[in-house]
Design a protein around this motif. Sequence first.
Motif, PDB file in Angstrom:
ATOM      1  N   ALA A  22      28.069  -2.440   2.116  1.00 37.57           N
ATOM      2  CA  ALA A  22      27.544  -2.206   3.463  1.00 37.57           C
ATOM      3  C   ALA A  22      27.968  -3.326   4.415  1.00 37.57           C
ATOM      4  O   ALA A  22      28.292  -3.084   5.577  1.00 37.57           O
ATOM      5  CB  ALA A  22      26.015  -2.109   3.405  1.00 37.57           C
ATOM      6  N   LEU A  23      27.987  -4.579   3.918  1.00 43.04           N
ATOM      7  CA  LEU A  23      28.388  -5.705   4.751  1.00 43.04           C
ATOM      8  C   LEU A  23      29.848  -5.601   5.156  1.00 43.04           C
ATOM      9  O   LEU A  23      30.211  -5.865   6.305  1.00 43.04           O
ATOM     10  CB  LEU A  23      28.141  -7.015   3.987  1.00 43.04           C
ATOM     11  CG  LEU A  23      28.339  -8.323   4.775  1.00 43.04           C
ATOM     12  CD1 LEU A  23      27.373  -8.385   5.956  1.00 43.04           C
ATOM     13  CD2 LEU A  23      28.136  -9.529   3.866  1.00 43.04           C
ATOM     14  N   CYS A  24      30.684  -5.164   4.245  1.00 41.26           N
ATOM     15  CA  CYS A  24      32.106  -5.005   4.565  1.00 41.26           C
ATOM     16  C   CYS A  24      32.302  -3.908   5.610  1.00 41.26           C
ATOM     17  O   CYS A  24      33.125  -4.038   6.522  1.00 41.26           O
ATOM     18  CB  CYS A  24      32.877  -4.657   3.294  1.00 41.26           C
ATOM     19  SG  CYS A  24      33.031  -6.078   2.160  1.00 41.26           S
ATOM     20  N   VAL A  25      31.550  -2.862   5.489  1.00 39.86           N
ATOM     21  CA  VAL A  25      31.669  -1.763   6.456  1.00 39.86           C
ATOM     22  C   VAL A  25      31.254  -2.213   7.844  1.00 39.86           C
ATOM     23  O   VAL A  25      31.857  -1.845   8.858  1.00 39.86           O
ATOM     24  CB  VAL A  25      30.810  -0.558   5.983  1.00 39.86           C
ATOM     25  CG1 VAL A  25      30.726   0.505   7.076  1.00 39.86           C
ATOM     26  CG2 VAL A  25      31.387   0.034   4.715  1.00 39.86           C
ATOM     27  N   THR A  26      30.206  -3.075   7.919  1.00 35.18           N
ATOM     28  CA  THR A  26      29.716  -3.544   9.217  1.00 35.18           C
ATOM     29  C   THR A  26      30.681  -4.527   9.866  1.00 35.18           C
ATOM     30  O   THR A  26      30.927  -4.479  11.077  1.00 35.18           O
ATOM     31  CB  THR A  26      28.346  -4.212   9.040  1.00 35.18           C
ATOM     32  OG1 THR A  26      27.456  -3.291   8.408  1.00 35.18           O
ATOM     33  CG2 THR A  26      27.765  -4.636  10.379  1.00 35.18           C
ATOM     34  N   LEU A  27      31.237  -5.500   9.088  1.00 35.59           N
ATOM     35  CA  LEU A  27      32.080  -6.559   9.646  1.00 35.59           C
ATOM     36  C   LEU A  27      33.495  -6.113   9.943  1.00 35.59           C
ATOM     37  O   LEU A  27      34.173  -6.704  10.785  1.00 35.59           O
ATOM     38  CB  LEU A  27      32.126  -7.760   8.678  1.00 35.59           C
ATOM     39  CG  LEU A  27      30.820  -8.539   8.482  1.00 35.59           C
ATOM     40  CD1 LEU A  27      31.017  -9.642   7.469  1.00 35.59           C
ATOM     41  CD2 LEU A  27      30.356  -9.119   9.811  1.00 35.59           C
ATOM     42  N   LYS A  28      33.959  -5.080   9.277  1.00 34.47           N
ATOM     43  CA  LYS A  28      35.355  -4.677   9.436  1.00 34.47           C
ATOM     44  C   LYS A  28      35.708  -4.325  10.869  1.00 34.47           C
ATOM     45  O   LYS A  28      36.714  -4.814  11.411  1.00 34.47           O
ATOM     46  CB  LYS A  28      35.660  -3.517   8.489  1.00 34.47           C
ATOM     47  CG  LYS A  28      37.133  -3.145   8.449  1.00 34.47           C
ATOM     48  CD  LYS A  28      37.371  -2.082   7.394  1.00 34.47           C
ATOM     49  CE  LYS A  28      38.865  -1.730   7.315  1.00 34.47           C
ATOM     50  NZ  LYS A  28      39.136  -0.706   6.280  1.00 34.47           N
TER      51      LYS A  28
END
Length: 858
Positions: free
Chosen positions: A36-42
Amino acid sequence: MKRYVSSVRDHCSTWFARLKSAAAASAARLQPLAAALCVTLKPLVAAAWQRLRHPTRRGVLIAMAALPALFVLYVLVLIPFTPGIGDIRKARVDRPAQILSADGKLLAEFKPSNREWVPLAQISPHMIDALIATEDHRFYEHHGIDWRRTAGAALHTFSGDRQGGSTITQQLARNLYPDEVGRAPTLTRKLKEAITALKIEAVYSKPQILETYLNTVPFLYNAYGIEMASRTYFDRSADQLDILQAATLTGMLKGNSYYNPVINPERALQRRNTVLAQMVKYGKLSEADYARLKGKPLRVDFERQTEPPGPAPHFAQQLRKWLIAWADRNDYNIYSDGLIVRTTIDSRLQSMATAALTQHGNQLQSIANGAWSGRSGCSAGNDLFRTFIRETPDYRAARDAGQPDADAIAHLASDHGFMRALCKSKTDVQAGFLAIDPRNGQIKAWVGSRDFANEPFDHVQQARRQPGSTFKPFVYGAAFAQGAKPADTFIDQPVEIPLAGGEVWQPTDDVSPSGKPVTLRDALAYSRNRITAQLMMQVGPDRVARLARAMGVRDSRLDAVPSLALGTSPVTLKEMVSAYGTIANDGSYLEPRMITRIEDSSGDVLAEFAPASPERALPVAADRTLLDTMRDVVNRGTGSSIRSRFGIRADVAGKTGTTQDNTDGWFILMSPQLVAGAWVGFDDGRVTLGSDYWGQGARSALPIVGDFFQRALRSRLVDPRARFTTDVEPGAFEMFREKLRAWIDVLFASHEHKPQTPAAPVRRAPPARPAPAPVPAPVPSAPSAASAPETPAFEAAPPARPLGVPPIIGPASAPQGESPFPSQEPALAPTPTPDAPEPMPATGDDGAQQGAAPMQDH
C-alpha cells in the motif's frame, strides 16, 4: 550428563522454531502495508520527477529563494560555534597571571606567548601606513568584511588564480582564535572567520583593532607582536622603526617563512619593495622616495628574543600546570584575568639555592670535563662512547644507507661538531635542589637543573633516581617503631640473604667485616650496609616500604625486597625531601605546598590554601629516636663536613647517599625550620664523574646543601638557635624499671667502693620476626668471654650519648670515644677553604640491585 545435554538441545530447537514462526507471521502482516505504501508514494515520486524535468516559473523562484534561506540558516547555526562577545573583550586585555614569592617578589608572569604589549601610540606610523596600504587599504571604510575585495578574490580563485580577500579584522580573528576559527581553506572556516570579524568590529574601535593586531601577529623565532619583532630583526623598539624596516616586517605577513629576511633575504627584499610600491599607490609614499629607497639593502640585525626564565623557572613550570587546571575549574583565564598568585617560595632562599647549586655544579663540571677528555673520554676509543654513537639517529641513518658499523663510527668520529654535541649532551653535570619548611609543608626553594635555558627538565619532580643510603632512615625508623634502641647491636660480619630464584644478595661495605658488635647509632652514622641489611631482614621489607610511603614517598614505586634498604627503588628528590620533612616534624607528614592564596587584579582574595592536615606516619617516640640518631651523621659520621667545612653549629641532622659506581650523589639536611636536599648526577645513568672521591654524595651533593644552609643561617632566614625536641616520654614499664634499678643501686651501695672496670653493656635488638638463617643474629646483652674481643677498644669506650641530650655543637672535631671505628675519624686539621673539602671518614657501600655489585655511600 547426556540427559542434560539432550534437554538443552531440545529447548533450543523449540525456541528457534518459535522465533522462525513469529518472523514469518510478521512478514505476512507487513507485506500488505508495504504494498500500500508503494502504491501511495509512486505517483508522488513521479510527479516530483516530472517537475524537475520541466520546471515551472514558480518552482524556479521557490528554488532560488530556498538557497539563500538555507545559507542564512547555516550561518545562524555557526554563530554559537564562534567566540563570544565576552571572550573578544578579554582578548585585547593582556593581563597575565603574576606569580609572587612569599616576600612579595615577582617570580614569573604567565603569558600566552613571548610578547610585550605596546599601545598604538608607541608603534611607528610607518608600520601602520605600510600595514594598511598592503593588507587592507579600505580598512577605515568597511565593518569587518570588505565585500568588494571578497568578491574579487572569489572570482580570481574560481578562475584558477587563488587570492586572499581577508581584511585586517579577519586576520585578527584568525590570530586570536586559531582553534575556534582555524586556517583550513573551507567554506565553514571562512564563515566562522567572517562572523568573528563582525563581532570584533562591534566591540573594538578601529585603533583598538590595529593595536591588537600588531601586538598578536607572529613573526617567527618565538617573537609575537611588533615589539618583539622589532627587537628580533632590527634590535630596536617598535616606535623606532624606519620606513624600510616597517616595510620589511609588513612584507613578512604574507608568509613568515617564505619572506624570512634572515634565511631568504632576496625574497624579503623583493617583498619589501612591493610593500613600498603599495604605499606609493595609496598615497603614503612619494615616487621620488620610492625610487631612492627601493635600492637600499635590508640591513637586518638579527637576535633571538628569549623570555626571561625568572628566579624559579622549574617551580613556575610546575605551578603553571596546576594553575591552568584550577582556572579551568573556576572559570578564570590565567593569561587575561590578571590573577595574582602568592606562593610559598622565599625569593632570598631561592637566590641562595641557585647560587649554591650553580657554584658547586660548575666545579663538578670541570671535574667531569677532565674525566671525559682525551681518548679515554669522548672518543671512538671509549667503549661506552661508541655505544652512545650507535644510539644516535646519525648512526642509524648511516647504517640504513649501507655503511658497515666500523665505517659509520669512523665517519661520525671524524665530525668534530657531532662529537662535541654528543659529548656535551652526555657529560653535562645535572643537579636538583629542594627546601621545605617541615612545620607547614611550604616549599621555600626549588632549583630543577643547573641552567633552565639549556636543561628545562626538572630533576626535582620529574627525575627518578636511586636514593642510595638516604633511604636507610626508613629502615631504622621502622625498627625504632618496633622498640629497637640506638644502642642495640649487630655483629659486623659477612651477610648472605637468599632471594627468590635461588640468588643470594651479599651487601658489602668498603671496609672488611670487623667481627665486632656495632650499634644502630654507629651503623647509621657511618652508613654500614651489612648492619642495615641485617636490620632490614629483622624489620621486614614490606613494613619499610609502607613506612616510606606514609612518610612521603607516595608517587614512585617501591619494590619490597631486601635491597630496598639500600635505596634501589628510584624516587624523586621532592619525595625524599618531603619524607625527611616528616622526620623533622615529629613523624607527621604534611603534603608539600606551593601556593598560599590567589587574588584578582584588585587584590580581592579568590581562594586561600591552608596547610594540609598532618598525617601520623611514625610514632613520636620512634621519630625522635631516629632524629637524634641522625644527628650523629653530621656530628661525626659521613656528613661531618657540614660542621668542619661549612661551620654550621646549629642543631641539624641528615644523611648522605651514593649509588652504585657513584652514579647518583645525595644529601639531605634537616633543621627544625628547614629541610633541604640535593641530588647530583647525569641524565644518562651510565655516565659518572670518573672519580670515587668526587662521585660520593658527601662531596657532590653535600656542598650544595652546606653552602645553602651556611648562607641561610648567616642571613638569619633560619634561626641558628632553634633546637629539635628529642626528649622521649618514658612509658610505665620504663619508669618502673628505672625505679627498681635505683632501689637496687641504693641497696648495694656498699659495694661501689670496689674498683671495677665494667664493660659497656651491649643490648640485644628487640625481637621482631625471625631472620633468615644466613643472617647473623643480634649480639647477646652479655657476651661470653669467648666472643668478647681481646682488645677492649669498643667495649671500654664511653656509652653513646643518651637519647634527648643535645649534641655537642662546638669545634669541628668529632667527639672522642664515641666511634667503634677510631681509625676512621676525620683528621683534626684547620678548616679548609670552601673550594677544597677536607678528608672524610671511610664509610660503607650501598648495595645495588639484588645480587649486583654494591653501591658506595659516603
